[in-house]
Structures are given as C-alpha cells and as structure tokens.
Enzyme design. Sequence first.
Site, PDB file in Angstrom:
ATOM      1  N   ALA A  53       0.818  -1.225   0.000  1.00 13.71           N
ATOM      2  CA  ALA A  53       0.000   0.000   0.000  1.00 13.71           C
ATOM      3  C   ALA A  53       0.846   1.267   0.000  1.00 13.71           C
ATOM      4  O   ALA A  53       0.305   2.362  -0.051  1.00 13.71           O
ATOM      5  CB  ALA A  53      -0.932  -0.010   1.218  1.00 13.71           C
ATOM      6  N   ALA A  94       2.912   2.440  -2.238  1.00 18.16           N
ATOM      7  CA  ALA A  94       3.274   3.045  -3.538  1.00 18.16           C
ATOM      8  C   ALA A  94       2.312   2.563  -4.613  1.00 18.16           C
ATOM      9  O   ALA A  94       1.510   1.645  -4.393  1.00 18.16           O
ATOM     10  CB  ALA A  94       4.705   2.653  -3.911  1.00 18.16           C
ATOM     11  N   ARG A 104       6.485  -2.535   3.789  1.00 19.48           N
ATOM     12  CA  ARG A 104       7.693  -2.449   4.637  1.00 19.48           C
ATOM     13  C   ARG A 104       7.968  -1.009   5.037  1.00 19.48           C
ATOM     14  O   ARG A 104       8.461  -0.755   6.125  1.00 19.48           O
ATOM     15  CB  ARG A 104       8.900  -3.018   3.880  1.00 19.48           C
ATOM     16  CG  ARG A 104       8.826  -4.512   3.654  1.00 19.48           C
ATOM     17  CD  ARG A 104       9.855  -4.963   2.657  1.00 19.48           C
ATOM     18  NE  ARG A 104       9.647  -4.303   1.353  1.00 19.48           N
ATOM     19  CZ  ARG A 104      10.407  -4.470   0.287  1.00 19.48           C
ATOM     20  NH1 ARG A 104      11.442  -5.290   0.342  1.00 19.48           N
ATOM     21  NH2 ARG A 104      10.134  -3.849  -0.844  1.00 19.48           N
ATOM     22  N   VAL A 130       6.114  -9.242   3.250  1.00 15.93           N
ATOM     23  CA  VAL A 130       5.267 -10.409   2.950  1.00 15.93           C
ATOM     24  C   VAL A 130       6.093 -11.686   2.753  1.00 15.93           C
ATOM     25  O   VAL A 130       5.548 -12.786   2.741  1.00 15.93           O
ATOM     26  CB  VAL A 130       4.350 -10.186   1.718  1.00 15.93           C
ATOM     27  CG1 VAL A 130       3.341  -9.087   1.978  1.00 15.93           C
ATOM     28  CG2 VAL A 130       5.164  -9.925   0.443  1.00 15.93           C
ATOM     29  N   TYR A 158      10.542 -13.137 -13.537  1.00 17.02           N
ATOM     30  CA  TYR A 158       9.388 -12.282 -13.190  1.00 17.02           C
ATOM     31  C   TYR A 158       8.124 -12.832 -13.854  1.00 17.02           C
ATOM     32  O   TYR A 158       7.076 -12.953 -13.207  1.00 17.02           O
ATOM     33  CB  TYR A 158       9.630 -10.826 -13.617  1.00 17.02           C
ATOM     34  CG  TYR A 158       8.416  -9.952 -13.336  1.00 17.02           C
ATOM     35  CD1 TYR A 158       8.068  -9.633 -12.023  1.00 17.02           C
ATOM     36  CD2 TYR A 158       7.603  -9.486 -14.369  1.00 17.02           C
ATOM     37  CE1 TYR A 158       6.936  -8.870 -11.750  1.00 17.02           C
ATOM     38  CE2 TYR A 158       6.472  -8.720 -14.105  1.00 17.02           C
ATOM     39  CZ  TYR A 158       6.141  -8.417 -12.797  1.00 17.02           C
ATOM     40  OH  TYR A 158       5.012  -7.679 -12.525  1.00 17.02           O
ATOM     41  N   GLY A 198      -0.955  -4.356 -18.121  1.00 16.49           N
ATOM     42  CA  GLY A 198       0.239  -4.107 -18.915  1.00 16.49           C
ATOM     43  C   GLY A 198       1.017  -3.000 -18.220  1.00 16.49           C
ATOM     44  O   GLY A 198       0.972  -2.869 -16.988  1.00 16.49           O
TER      45      GLY A 198
HETATM   46  P1  NDP Z   1       5.535  -0.134  -6.939  1.00 11.17           P
HETATM   47  O1  NDP Z   1       6.996  -0.432  -6.909  1.00 11.17           O
HETATM   48  O2  NDP Z   1       5.107   1.266  -7.161  1.00 11.17           O
HETATM   49  O3  NDP Z   1       4.842  -0.699  -5.620  1.00 11.17           O
HETATM   50  C1  NDP Z   1       5.148  -1.973  -5.140  1.00 11.17           C
HETATM   51  C2  NDP Z   1       4.562  -2.161  -3.754  1.00 11.17           C
HETATM   52  O4  NDP Z   1       4.862  -3.493  -3.303  1.00 11.17           O
HETATM   53  C3  NDP Z   1       5.146  -1.200  -2.749  1.00 11.17           C
HETATM   54  O5  NDP Z   1       4.118  -0.704  -1.931  1.00 11.17           O
HETATM   55  C4  NDP Z   1       6.102  -2.047  -1.934  1.00 11.17           C
HETATM   56  O6  NDP Z   1       6.108  -1.604  -0.587  1.00 11.17           O
HETATM   57  C5  NDP Z   1       5.397  -3.411  -2.004  1.00 11.17           C
HETATM   58  N1  NDP Z   1       6.324  -4.501  -1.731  1.00 11.17           N
HETATM   59  C6  NDP Z   1       7.366  -4.928  -2.489  1.00 11.17           C
HETATM   60  N2  NDP Z   1       8.013  -5.925  -1.862  1.00 11.17           N
HETATM   61  C7  NDP Z   1       7.373  -6.130  -0.689  1.00 11.17           C
HETATM   62  C8  NDP Z   1       7.577  -7.002   0.408  1.00 11.17           C
HETATM   63  N3  NDP Z   1       8.574  -7.899   0.430  1.00 11.17           N
HETATM   64  N4  NDP Z   1       6.713  -6.957   1.454  1.00 11.17           N
HETATM   65  C9  NDP Z   1       5.701  -6.057   1.451  1.00 11.17           C
HETATM   66  N5  NDP Z   1       5.459  -5.202   0.453  1.00 11.17           N
HETATM   67  C10 NDP Z   1       6.294  -5.234  -0.598  1.00 11.17           C
HETATM   68  O7  NDP Z   1       4.961  -1.081  -8.099  1.00 11.17           O
HETATM   69  P2  NDP Z   1       3.477  -1.322  -8.646  1.00 11.17           P
HETATM   70  O8  NDP Z   1       2.487  -0.543  -7.882  1.00 11.17           O
HETATM   71  O9  NDP Z   1       3.530  -1.167 -10.103  1.00 11.17           O
HETATM   72  O10 NDP Z   1       3.330  -2.869  -8.330  1.00 11.17           O
HETATM   73  C11 NDP Z   1       2.228  -3.439  -7.637  1.00 11.17           C
HETATM   74  C12 NDP Z   1       1.916  -4.780  -8.246  1.00 11.17           C
HETATM   75  O11 NDP Z   1       1.512  -4.605  -9.607  1.00 11.17           O
HETATM   76  C13 NDP Z   1       3.071  -5.776  -8.285  1.00 11.17           C
HETATM   77  O12 NDP Z   1       2.605  -7.054  -7.925  1.00 11.17           O
HETATM   78  C14 NDP Z   1       3.516  -5.750  -9.744  1.00 11.17           C
HETATM   79  O13 NDP Z   1       4.113  -6.962 -10.120  1.00 11.17           O
HETATM   80  C15 NDP Z   1       2.170  -5.542 -10.427  1.00 11.17           C
HETATM   81  N6  NDP Z   1       2.215  -5.041 -11.784  1.00 11.17           N
HETATM   82  C16 NDP Z   1       2.825  -3.842 -12.076  1.00 11.17           C
HETATM   83  C17 NDP Z   1       2.832  -3.379 -13.388  1.00 11.17           C
HETATM   84  C18 NDP Z   1       3.511  -2.126 -13.790  1.00 11.17           C
HETATM   85  O14 NDP Z   1       3.782  -1.936 -15.006  1.00 11.17           O
HETATM   86  N7  NDP Z   1       3.804  -1.207 -12.874  1.00 11.17           N
HETATM   87  C19 NDP Z   1       2.163  -4.134 -14.467  1.00 11.17           C
HETATM   88  C20 NDP Z   1       1.573  -5.375 -14.045  1.00 11.17           C
HETATM   89  C21 NDP Z   1       1.586  -5.782 -12.750  1.00 11.17           C
HETATM   90  P3  NDP Z   1       7.428  -1.496   0.349  1.00 11.17           P
HETATM   91  O15 NDP Z   1       8.606  -1.330  -0.550  1.00 11.17           O
HETATM   92  O16 NDP Z   1       7.144  -0.302   1.212  1.00 11.17           O
HETATM   93  O17 NDP Z   1       7.420  -2.771   1.129  1.00 11.17           O
HETATM   94  C1  8X3 Z   2       4.712  -5.520 -15.164  1.00  6.49           C
HETATM   95  C2  8X3 Z   2       4.501  -5.333 -16.634  1.00  6.49           C
HETATM   96  O1  8X3 Z   2       5.536  -5.708 -18.922  1.00  6.49           O
HETATM   97  O2  8X3 Z   2       6.988  -4.882 -17.187  1.00  6.49           O
HETATM   98  O3  8X3 Z   2       4.151  -6.695 -14.729  1.00  6.49           O
HETATM   99  O4  8X3 Z   2       6.249  -7.148 -17.153  1.00  6.49           O
HETATM  100  S1  8X3 Z   2       5.896  -5.811 -17.490  1.00  6.49           S
END
Ligand code: NDP
Ligand code: 8X3
Length: 259
Positions: free
Chosen positions: A12, A14, A36, A63, A155, A186
């Site tokens: 939550a 970011a 975290r 997590v 990934y 995407g």
């Molecule tokens: P961000 O990097 O902006 O946010 C990632 C979030 O995950 C942060 O809040 C971070 O919190 C948390 N996080 C990472 N590792 C841990 C951990 N070990 N324990 C707890 N929290 C963790 O990325 P996105 O918002 O883009 O990513 C969110 C999800 O969306 C992910 O699952 C990503 O794979 C997925 N996604 C993203 C895409 C993109 O293009 N951005 C596309 C498709 C899917 P903190 O570091 O404070 O712990």
């Molecule tokens: C994040 C989207 O295309 O970087 O899941 O893998 S991509």
Amino acid sequence: MFEGKIVLLTGASAGIGQACAESFAAAGAHLILAARRLGRIEELAARLKKEHGTDCHLLELDVRDREAVNTAIENLPTPWREIEVLVNNAGLSRGLDKLQEGYWLDWDEMIDTNVKGLLWVSRAVMPGMVERDRGHVINIGSVAGHQVYPGGNVYCATKYAVGALTQGMRLDLVGTRVRVSSVDPGMVHTEFSEVRFRGDSERADGVYQAFPPLQATDIADTVMFCATRPPHVNIQDILIMPQDQAAVFSSYPRGVDKV
Ligand code: NDP
Ligand code: 8X3
C-alpha cells in the site's frame, strides 16, 4: 458501498496499492495498509483520514516473512479481524537479465515476494473468509503472466504462478461465497521500473516515454469494478493494457507528449 467494511491491501506504500487504498477509502472502507515502508503508509493513512475520514490499521510487514505475516493477521485487533476484501498487490521485478546471466538473489526476491508472499498472506486471511462464508481475494497479476518477454524469465514465471494460484483458489473455494479475481495490467507508471532497475531513474523513466502508459488509478478503477459487482458475479480475470501496447513487446511508439 464499503461503509465500515475492512479491506487489506499489501504493497500500500506506492503505485497500484496506494491508488487502490485511495479508491476503497473514497468508498467508505476501513483499511489495513501493509508494506515495509511504515513512514509511507503512515503518511497515506493521515491523508485518507483527512480527506475521507478513513480509519486505517497499519502493518509494517515484509510479505516474504511467513511468521511475521501469520503473527500480523492472528494479532489483528478485534474490530479489524473480519476482512472483506484482500488485495494481494505487493510485488516487484528485479533486472531484465537473460536467464543464463541472471542473479539468484534477484530470483529469490521475486519468487519470495510475488509467489510465496501472496501465498502466506492468502493462507492467513482466507480461512476467516471461508468461516464467515463471504469475502473477495483480488490478486494483482500481470500481462507478464500471459506472455513471456526477453529478460522477463523469472518475473514472468512468478506472474504465471499468480495466474495459477488465482485459478487454484477459485477451485478450492467452490461452494463458499468467497470470490477470487485477478487484475492483470500491462505497463503502469509506478515505481515498478525504478525498483526493477535498482534506482536507475533515467532507465526507469525511459520505460514510460514511448507511449502513454496506464496510471495506477486505472488499475484501482478496475479493482473497484471487480469488488463492486453483485454477490452472484465473479470477475475472474481482467487483462488491462495501455491503448498503444497491443502485446507485452508490441507497442506503437506514439510518445507521451503526443497523446
Ligand atoms: P511499486 O513499486 O510502485 O509498488 C510496489 C509495492 O509493493 C510497494 O508498496 C512495496 O512496498 C510493495 N512490496 C514490495 N516488496 C514487498 C515485500 N517484500 N513486502 C511487502 N510489500 C512489498 O509497483 P506497482 O504498484 O507497479 O506494483 C504493484 C503490483 O503490480 C506488483 O505485484 C507488480 O508486479 C504488479 N504489476 C505492475 C505493473 C507495472 O507496469 N507497474 C504491471 C503489471 C503488474 P514497500 O517497498 O514499502 O514494502
Ligand atoms: C509488469 C509489466 O511488462 O513490465 O508486470 O512485465 S511488465
């Protein structure tokens, strides 16, 4: 619609998780915010309280730490125990290396967070949903769980695993009123690429220059769509892409300033 209902969001602090928190707060939910970076979720909670009057319970949580996840969920204060919606969002990618040149520490981090972290949280939360015979698990997958791209190897494997776990959960919950959805984006402009490229902002920013990417709010809207269907409807899986991204590595280089 979510007045007084409890929603647990991982990641939550970011991007997509934060945008989902804002949407659920606007809908009246009480939020359990997990990440975290405690300072980030403290700031978010303060803002949501001010803007929406939202009550938040904060979990400084990695997590990947199964015991910490179990302890956090087992020790939720009584008013926070009946989780209505779990958004399994915490996740990350590391690098874009060819598999034969990859780093096992990166692989561990992605598998431990994206797959095992999702499992630990789900395993801790789902029994309560089954017992109450209500609830909704929304997993954030990815287009990377539908298509593999060069350097995406591990990934992509984690996001294929999320797709399999989503299906598995749904099958194992047949006969209950617990719903399971997957929202698979995407390219979304968040801190994702900054994390993937370990703080190399120039490289990260470059990812989002070719065409207008999705915004975190687009994903939050989609999550809210899944969460607000009537009880007899389960949205199983939504693949949502930028208009210019036809497939993970097939896009139209429009440029972000020429929308
Ligand atoms: P961000 O990097 O902006 O946010 C990632 C979030 O995950 C942060 O809040 C971070 O919190 C948390 N996080 C990472 N590792 C841990 C951990 N070990 N324990 C707890 N929290 C963790 O990325 P996105 O918002 O883009 O990513 C969110 C999800 O969306 C992910 O699952 C990503 O794979 C997925 N996604 C993203 C895409 C993109 O293009 N951005 C596309 C498709 C899917 P903190 O570091 O404070 O712990
Ligand atoms: C994040 C989207 O295309 O970087 O899941 O893998 S991509």
